[in-house]
Design a protein around this motif. Structure first.
Motif, PDB file in Angstrom:
ATOM      1  N   ASP A   1     -55.958 -34.584 -25.901  1.00  0.00           N
ATOM      2  CA  ASP A   1     -55.729 -33.141 -25.893  1.00  0.00           C
ATOM      3  C   ASP A   1     -54.296 -32.825 -26.321  1.00  0.00           C
ATOM      4  O   ASP A   1     -54.049 -31.925 -27.132  1.00  0.00           O
TER       5      ASP A   1
ATOM      6  N   ALA B   1     -60.043 -28.913 -26.057  1.00  0.00           N
ATOM      7  CA  ALA B   1     -60.353 -29.913 -25.048  1.00  0.00           C
ATOM      8  C   ALA B   1     -60.065 -29.332 -23.664  1.00  0.00           C
ATOM      9  O   ALA B   1     -59.017 -28.738 -23.447  1.00  0.00           O
TER      10      ALA B   1
ATOM     11  N   GLN C   1     -53.182 -18.818 -32.585  1.00  0.00           N
ATOM     12  CA  GLN C   1     -53.667 -20.191 -32.450  1.00  0.00           C
ATOM     13  C   GLN C   1     -55.153 -20.327 -32.762  1.00  0.00           C
ATOM     14  O   GLN C   1     -55.854 -21.092 -32.117  1.00  0.00           O
TER      15      GLN C   1
ATOM     16  N   TRP D   1     -52.495 -15.575 -36.105  1.00  0.00           N
ATOM     17  CA  TRP D   1     -51.300 -15.435 -35.261  1.00  0.00           C
ATOM     18  C   TRP D   1     -51.529 -15.778 -33.789  1.00  0.00           C
ATOM     19  O   TRP D   1     -50.619 -15.699 -32.994  1.00  0.00           O
TER      20      TRP D   1
ATOM     21  N   ILE E   1     -59.896 -24.025 -36.959  1.00  0.00           N
ATOM     22  CA  ILE E   1     -58.843 -24.827 -37.575  1.00  0.00           C
ATOM     23  C   ILE E   1     -59.245 -25.119 -39.019  1.00  0.00           C
ATOM     24  O   ILE E   1     -60.390 -24.920 -39.407  1.00  0.00           O
ATOM     25  N   ASN E   2     -58.284 -25.594 -39.810  1.00  0.00           N
ATOM     26  CA  ASN E   2     -58.621 -26.068 -41.151  1.00  0.00           C
ATOM     27  C   ASN E   2     -59.361 -27.398 -41.031  1.00  0.00           C
ATOM     28  O   ASN E   2     -59.252 -28.089 -40.022  1.00  0.00           O
ATOM     29  N   ASP E   3     -60.049 -27.765 -42.105  1.00  0.00           N
ATOM     30  CA  ASP E   3     -60.793 -29.024 -42.114  1.00  0.00           C
ATOM     31  C   ASP E   3     -59.932 -30.228 -41.773  1.00  0.00           C
ATOM     32  O   ASP E   3     -60.401 -31.208 -41.218  1.00  0.00           O
ATOM     33  N   ASP E   4     -58.636 -30.174 -42.151  1.00  0.00           N
ATOM     34  CA  ASP E   4     -57.776 -31.325 -41.889  1.00  0.00           C
ATOM     35  C   ASP E   4     -57.131 -31.256 -40.515  1.00  0.00           C
ATOM     36  O   ASP E   4     -56.200 -32.007 -40.231  1.00  0.00           O
ATOM     37  N   GLY E   5     -57.592 -30.350 -39.666  1.00  0.00           N
ATOM     38  CA  GLY E   5     -57.098 -30.303 -38.299  1.00  0.00           C
ATOM     39  C   GLY E   5     -55.858 -29.452 -38.114  1.00  0.00           C
ATOM     40  O   GLY E   5     -55.439 -29.220 -36.992  1.00  0.00           O
ATOM     41  N   THR E   6     -55.261 -28.971 -39.208  1.00  0.00           N
ATOM     42  CA  THR E   6     -54.074 -28.136 -39.075  1.00  0.00           C
ATOM     43  C   THR E   6     -54.482 -26.710 -38.714  1.00  0.00           C
ATOM     44  O   THR E   6     -55.636 -26.340 -38.900  1.00  0.00           O
ATOM     45  N   PRO E   7     -53.530 -25.917 -38.200  1.00  0.00           N
ATOM     46  CA  PRO E   7     -53.882 -24.536 -37.844  1.00  0.00           C
ATOM     47  C   PRO E   7     -54.395 -23.791 -39.062  1.00  0.00           C
ATOM     48  O   PRO E   7     -53.941 -24.017 -40.172  1.00  0.00           O
TER      49      PRO E   7
ATOM     50  N   LEU F   1     -65.062 -24.994 -52.381  1.00  0.00           N
ATOM     51  CA  LEU F   1     -63.747 -25.021 -51.735  1.00  0.00           C
ATOM     52  C   LEU F   1     -62.660 -24.721 -52.747  1.00  0.00           C
ATOM     53  O   LEU F   1     -61.769 -23.905 -52.507  1.00  0.00           O
TER      54      LEU F   1
ATOM     55  N   TYR G   1     -47.718 -28.996 -37.366  1.00  0.00           N
ATOM     56  CA  TYR G   1     -48.118 -28.674 -38.737  1.00  0.00           C
ATOM     57  C   TYR G   1     -48.336 -27.188 -38.952  1.00  0.00           C
ATOM     58  O   TYR G   1     -48.989 -26.782 -39.894  1.00  0.00           O
ATOM     59  N   ARG G   2     -47.795 -26.380 -38.032  1.00  0.00           N
ATOM     60  CA  ARG G   2     -47.873 -24.940 -38.214  1.00  0.00           C
ATOM     61  C   ARG G   2     -47.081 -24.581 -39.458  1.00  0.00           C
ATOM     62  O   ARG G   2     -45.980 -25.075 -39.647  1.00  0.00           O
ATOM     63  N   ARG G   3     -47.667 -23.716 -40.299  1.00  0.00           N
ATOM     64  CA  ARG G   3     -46.946 -23.376 -41.530  1.00  0.00           C
ATOM     65  C   ARG G   3     -46.254 -22.039 -41.364  1.00  0.00           C
ATOM     66  O   ARG G   3     -46.881 -21.039 -41.079  1.00  0.00           O
TER      67      ARG G   3
ATOM     68  N   ARG H   1     -61.755 -22.624 -30.970  1.00  0.00           N
ATOM     69  CA  ARG H   1     -60.752 -22.128 -31.917  1.00  0.00           C
ATOM     70  C   ARG H   1     -61.122 -22.528 -33.340  1.00  0.00           C
ATOM     71  O   ARG H   1     -61.908 -23.456 -33.549  1.00  0.00           O
TER      72      ARG H   1
ATOM     73  N   THR I   1     -54.985 -21.318 -41.998  1.00  0.00           N
ATOM     74  CA  THR I   1     -54.017 -20.556 -42.782  1.00  0.00           C
ATOM     75  C   THR I   1     -54.574 -19.175 -43.096  1.00  0.00           C
ATOM     76  O   THR I   1     -55.768 -18.932 -42.950  1.00  0.00           O
TER      77      THR I   1
ATOM     78  N   GLY J   1     -63.199 -23.979 -46.047  1.00  0.00           N
ATOM     79  CA  GLY J   1     -62.720 -25.251 -45.524  1.00  0.00           C
ATOM     80  C   GLY J   1     -62.195 -25.123 -44.106  1.00  0.00           C
ATOM     81  O   GLY J   1     -61.113 -25.607 -43.795  1.00  0.00           O
TER      82      GLY J   1
ATOM     83  N   HIS K   1     -50.326 -31.607 -32.670  1.00  0.00           N
ATOM     84  CA  HIS K   1     -50.590 -31.584 -34.112  1.00  0.00           C
ATOM     85  C   HIS K   1     -50.614 -30.140 -34.619  1.00  0.00           C
ATOM     86  O   HIS K   1     -50.044 -29.815 -35.655  1.00  0.00           O
ATOM     87  N   GLN K   2     -51.280 -29.246 -33.855  1.00  0.00           N
ATOM     88  CA  GLN K   2     -51.341 -27.840 -34.242  1.00  0.00           C
ATOM     89  C   GLN K   2     -49.940 -27.234 -34.340  1.00  0.00           C
ATOM     90  O   GLN K   2     -49.672 -26.431 -35.216  1.00  0.00           O
TER      91      GLN K   2
ATOM     92  N   ARG L   1     -45.119 -18.745 -27.591  1.00  0.00           N
ATOM     93  CA  ARG L   1     -44.341 -18.022 -28.596  1.00  0.00           C
ATOM     94  C   ARG L   1     -43.254 -17.143 -28.022  1.00  0.00           C
ATOM     95  O   ARG L   1     -42.400 -16.670 -28.739  1.00  0.00           O
TER      96      ARG L   1
ATOM     97  N   ILE M   1     -53.943 -33.313 -30.093  1.00  0.00           N
ATOM     98  CA  ILE M   1     -54.475 -32.183 -30.883  1.00  0.00           C
ATOM     99  C   ILE M   1     -53.519 -31.009 -30.843  1.00  0.00           C
ATOM    100  O   ILE M   1     -53.157 -30.432 -31.860  1.00  0.00           O
TER     101      ILE M   1
ATOM    102  N   LEU N   1     -62.086 -34.392 -32.268  1.00  0.00           N
ATOM    103  CA  LEU N   1     -62.491 -32.990 -32.374  1.00  0.00           C
ATOM    104  C   LEU N   1     -63.966 -32.843 -32.032  1.00  0.00           C
ATOM    105  O   LEU N   1     -64.782 -33.663 -32.422  1.00  0.00           O
TER     106      LEU N   1
END
Lengths: 330, 225
Positions: A68, B151, B80, B78, B94-100, A262, A78-80, B92, B102, B144, A74-75, A27, A71, B19
């Motif tokens: 690795d 890894a 990761q 903030w 993560i969300n269920d869909d693998g995204t960071p 959920l 798709y960071r929002r 770490r 929220t 979720g 991807h993080q 960052r 992954i 994962l």
């Protein structure tokens, strides 16, 4: 293709991605526009390499290393990132009051659970003063009596600003903590939220009844009316959010319980955002306005009534102009 | 069949994210580290701000409140998905869909710690996480979210042996993979254990030095000298 050849040919690509990912994760490092533009294609490329390496049964260390990168890439991809200020304002002006109206079934239930016991115990204590001891220890009752005794006036005209600050900190940590617990314990099939709502209602009704008996009405009600609008309503909303969790767990309908939770959780947490904002306002009023004894009673009742009007009008009317439905998801 | 907890999620790129959900032990360790950090921070806050009387106490109370409820949220959103404790143990959120993770999901999973904690020492959370394959406590189920291992960067394997040998053609792919895995793992095995394991293949390999033969076959599989 042999693994060695594969590595020799494409190693440069995944090493480039690895450095880019490290920069993004740190960052602090500056990433140029061209690098950013190159990121997505590079990432897709490495996804492809990873799939190939797996398909071709290359050694697991290579597959794992590419995995690795997939992954971590991807993080980053798709960071929002959201325009926070705009979202925050939009939430306050339209989304939150709409959400409360959308969930008004839970809201009214929570309102009843807080105010009905309060009213009942208030009347009961007026009728039988000793009933206050059913919910409070005598020492606690004495403390309240002392706090609101007009003879003491400790809430004070002469209270120092440093004390105000200390109380502000206390109200923030205590009240928001209580509302968080009221919400979270709703996950126990709603029982926790019901308990906290009823208990706080009884406490309030008992104290109010006892102090009315003692003749301290003015000190007590001028104190609570100021911040009561925000604080009590916030507690009701956190209870409503907890009840929503509990109800969805009890009655998930056609969904699995986890799925129902959920979906309920996504809505409920947005109610909690609003609760936090309202309680910060309430703590501010409570610390710096309610404790102020320079003003005479009718002025405080008047301001208190206006604040109640503001809260009610806000929840009933704000965000109605725009015909779009509130977003269900965060 | 592989008996482990790994799962793979398909991304829009068609890649399968591998994962590995983090289990109870490592999460408890991370929690303890975080708790230690928080406690030290709270003690420091109160001793320092206590000097400034009422106003200092007010600020100290607010800071304590923020530490208690928002410390994990801040780090998860903030940094990761990693609080200092999680970072230390390479896990770490993560969300269920693998995204960071929220903000909403992170706040929700941390508020619900209240329920996971009940009746004491996180008993509800522990039991819940033992009853599902992804080690989710109640907060994770509702929000979720998922706690996974980062890894480990795998070191470049070095088989210590020069030379190649062709792999017998009648070896299936799985058998070839087994040979390769043995060569990669050999660094972590004692020489005795290596020859013991490699000895199993003696009747098939027709050689006096099974360890060296297998490593040379691995060399030829990955295409190095």
């Amino acid at each position: 293709m042999k693994q060695g050849q594969f590595e020799a040919l494409y190693q440069r690509d995944w090493q480039a991605l690895a450095t880019l990912i490290e920069q993004l994760e740190a960052r602090k490092g500056s990433v140029s526009a061209e690098q950013l533009a190159a990121f997505a294609p590079l990432y897709r490329q490495v996804c492809h390499f990873h799939a190939l390496a797996k398909e071709r049964q290359y050694s697991s260390y290579l597959v794992d290393r590419l995995g690795d990168l997939v992954i971590r890439g991807h993080q980053q991809l798709y960071r929002r990132k959201q325009p926070l200020v705009h979202q925050f304002l939009r939430f306050i002006v339209t989304d939150f009051p709409r959400l409360v109206r959308q969930e008004q079934g839970y809201f009214w239930l929570a309102t009843a659970l807080l105010y009905a016991p309060a009213l009942l115990l208030f009347l009961a204590v007026l009728w039988q003063p000793d009933l206050v001891y059913t919910i409070m220890a005598p020492e606690q009752v004495d403390k309240f009596e002392e706090m609101y005794n007009p003879a003491n006036r400790t809430l004070g005209s002469a209270r120092e600003s440093s004390t105000n600050w200390q109380m502000f900190g206390f109200y923030i940590s205590n009240n928001i903590g209580v509302s968080f617990r009221t919400f979270a314990s709703g996950l126990l099939y709603g029982v926790g939220s019901i308990f906290f709502l009823v208990f706080n209602g009884l406490l309030f009704g008992g104290v109010a009844g006892h102090l009315t008996n003692a003749g301290y009405t003015e000190t007590f009600f001028t104190f609570v009316i100021g911040h009561g609008s925000f604080e009590l309503t916030a507690i009701v909303i956190s209870g409503a959010a907890g009840l929503k969790l509990g109800y969805n767990l009890l009655n998930p309908g056609n969904r699995t319980r986890v799925e129902a939770l959920l979906q309920a959780g996504r809505v409920a947490i947005r109610l909690v955002y609003g609760v936090i904002i309202m309680l910060v306002i309430a703590a501010f009023i409570e610390a710096f306005w309610s404790s102020n004894n320079i003003l005479v009673a009718w002025q405080k009742y008047f301001v208190g009534a206006v604040l109640w009007g503001v809260v009610i009008a806000y929840l009933c009317l704000s965000g109605r102009q725009d015909g779009r439905k509130p977003p269900h998801e965060s | 069949m592989i008996l482990d907890t790994r799962l793979s999620l398909e991304t829009p790129e068609g890649a399968a994210l591998p994962l590995a959900p983090a289990g109870l032990g490592v999460r408890i360790m991370a929690f303890l580290i975080d708790m230690l950090i928080k406690s030290v921070a709270i003690i420091i806050v109160f001793t320092l701000l206590g000097i400034f009387g009422g106003m200092g106490m007010g600020i100290a109370l607010i800071l304590t409140f923020l530490l208690e409820w928002f410390y994990p949220v801040y780090f998860e959103v903030w940094h990761q998905g990693r609080t200092p404790g999680k970072k230390n143990l390479n896990i770490r959120v993560i969300n269920d869909d693998g995204t960071p993770v929220t903000f909403g999901a992170s706040l929700l999973r941390n508020l619900l710690r209240v329920v996971d904690f009940l009746p004491l020492v996180y008993l509800t959370g522990i039991i819940t996480s033992l009853f599902n394959a992804r080690f989710k406590r109640l907060g994770d189920l509702v929000a979720g979210t998922l706690v996974v291992y980062d890894a480990d960067p795998t070191p470049d394997p070095d088989f210590d042996i020069k030379g190649r040998q062709p792999v017998p053609t009648d070896f299936t792919t799985d058998e070839q993979r087994a040979l390769l895995a043995f060569a990669e793992r050999s660094k972590r095995l004692s020489p005795e254990r290596q020859s013991e394991l490699a000895g199993i293949l003696l009747p098939v390999l027709k050689t006096d030095e099974p360890v060296i033969t297998i490593k040379q076959m691995a060399n030829s599989m990955v295409g190095r000298q």
